[in-house]
Design a protein around this motif. Structure first.
Motif, PDB file in Angstrom:
ATOM      1  N   UNK A   4      75.557  54.903 -15.874  1.00 19.09           N
ATOM      2  CA  UNK A   4      76.412  54.035 -16.672  1.00 19.09           C
ATOM      3  C   UNK A   4      75.542  53.503 -17.813  1.00 19.09           C
ATOM      4  N   UNK A   5      75.814  53.955 -19.032  1.00 17.21           N
ATOM      5  CA  UNK A   5      74.960  53.645 -20.171  1.00 17.21           C
ATOM      6  C   UNK A   5      74.883  52.151 -20.460  1.00 17.21           C
ATOM      7  N   UNK A   6      76.007  51.458 -20.353  1.00 13.76           N
ATOM      8  CA  UNK A   6      75.996  50.010 -20.613  1.00 13.76           C
ATOM      9  C   UNK A   6      75.202  49.271 -19.542  1.00 13.76           C
ATOM     10  N   UNK A   7      75.378  49.650 -18.295  1.00 14.13           N
ATOM     11  CA  UNK A   7      74.640  48.998 -17.205  1.00 14.13           C
ATOM     12  C   UNK A   7      73.145  49.268 -17.333  1.00 14.13           C
ATOM     13  N   UNK A   8      72.792  50.489 -17.698  1.00 13.18           N
ATOM     14  CA  UNK A   8      71.376  50.819 -17.866  1.00 13.18           C
ATOM     15  C   UNK A   8      70.789  50.027 -19.032  1.00 13.18           C
ATOM     16  N   UNK A   9      71.533  49.930 -20.128  1.00 11.69           N
ATOM     17  CA  UNK A   9      71.086  49.119 -21.263  1.00 11.69           C
ATOM     18  C   UNK A   9      70.903  47.664 -20.869  1.00 11.69           C
ATOM     19  N   UNK A  10      71.855  47.140 -20.100  1.00 15.03           N
ATOM     20  CA  UNK A  10      71.745  45.754 -19.624  1.00 15.03           C
ATOM     21  C   UNK A  10      70.500  45.556 -18.764  1.00 15.03           C
ATOM     22  N   UNK A  14      67.339  43.112 -19.674  1.00 12.08           N
ATOM     23  CA  UNK A  14      66.923  42.012 -18.797  1.00 12.08           C
ATOM     24  C   UNK A  14      65.451  42.168 -18.416  1.00 12.08           C
ATOM     25  N   UNK A  15      65.047  43.370 -18.049  1.00  8.88           N
ATOM     26  CA  UNK A  15      63.651  43.607 -17.671  1.00  8.88           C
ATOM     27  C   UNK A  15      62.713  43.307 -18.849  1.00  8.88           C
ATOM     28  N   UNK A  16      63.082  43.753 -20.044  1.00 10.14           N
ATOM     29  CA  UNK A  16      62.253  43.500 -21.225  1.00 10.14           C
ATOM     30  C   UNK A  16      62.213  42.012 -21.547  1.00 10.14           C
ATOM     31  N   UNK A  74      69.580  48.719 -26.840  1.00  6.78           N
ATOM     32  CA  UNK A  74      69.932  49.909 -27.631  1.00  6.78           C
ATOM     33  C   UNK A  74      69.171  51.125 -27.114  1.00  6.78           C
ATOM     34  N   UNK A  75      67.874  50.960 -26.872  1.00  5.89           N
ATOM     35  CA  UNK A  75      67.057  52.058 -26.361  1.00  5.89           C
ATOM     36  C   UNK A  75      67.563  52.517 -24.998  1.00  5.89           C
ATOM     37  N   UNK A  76      67.875  51.569 -24.101  1.00  8.21           N
ATOM     38  CA  UNK A  76      68.374  51.917 -22.768  1.00  8.21           C
ATOM     39  C   UNK A  76      69.693  52.651 -22.830  1.00  8.21           C
TER      40      UNK A  76
END
Length: 90
Positions: A4-10, A14-16, A74-76
């Motif tokens: 899920x691209x949005x979840x991965x970006x989120x 958060x991690x960053x 954006x990168x995620x």
């Protein structure tokens, strides 16, 4: 397995953001420790020559947090989209 691209970006944002807050805290509270960590990361580069003599202000820290999390999201998102396209190709 599709991501899920949005979840991965989120998740990446958060991690960053957490990492950024941790590093900003070190920059204010323990600058010499932070300098000792950064030095080995940039092989043979003397990062002490780029070191600021004063701690970053709150505005600078907040702007860094906003831009770090935005770029990370954006990168995620792009990374997950590319991954999904490569998985489809198999």
């Amino acid at each position: 397995m599709k991501l899920n691209s949005k979840a991965f970006g989120n998740a990446l944002a958060v991690a960053a953001g957490v990492l950024y807050v941790f590093c900003a805290t070190l920059a204010v509270a323990l600058p010499n420790l932070l300098l000792g960590i950064y030095g080995p990361w940039f092989h043979r580069m003397d990062v002490s020559r780029m070191w600021m003599n004063t701690a970053p202000g709150l505005g600078m820290v907040l702007w860094g947090l906003v831009t770090m999390t935005a770029v990370s999201w954006i990168f995620g998102y792009i990374l997950a989209e590319a991954y999904n396209k490569f998985v489809k190709g198999k």
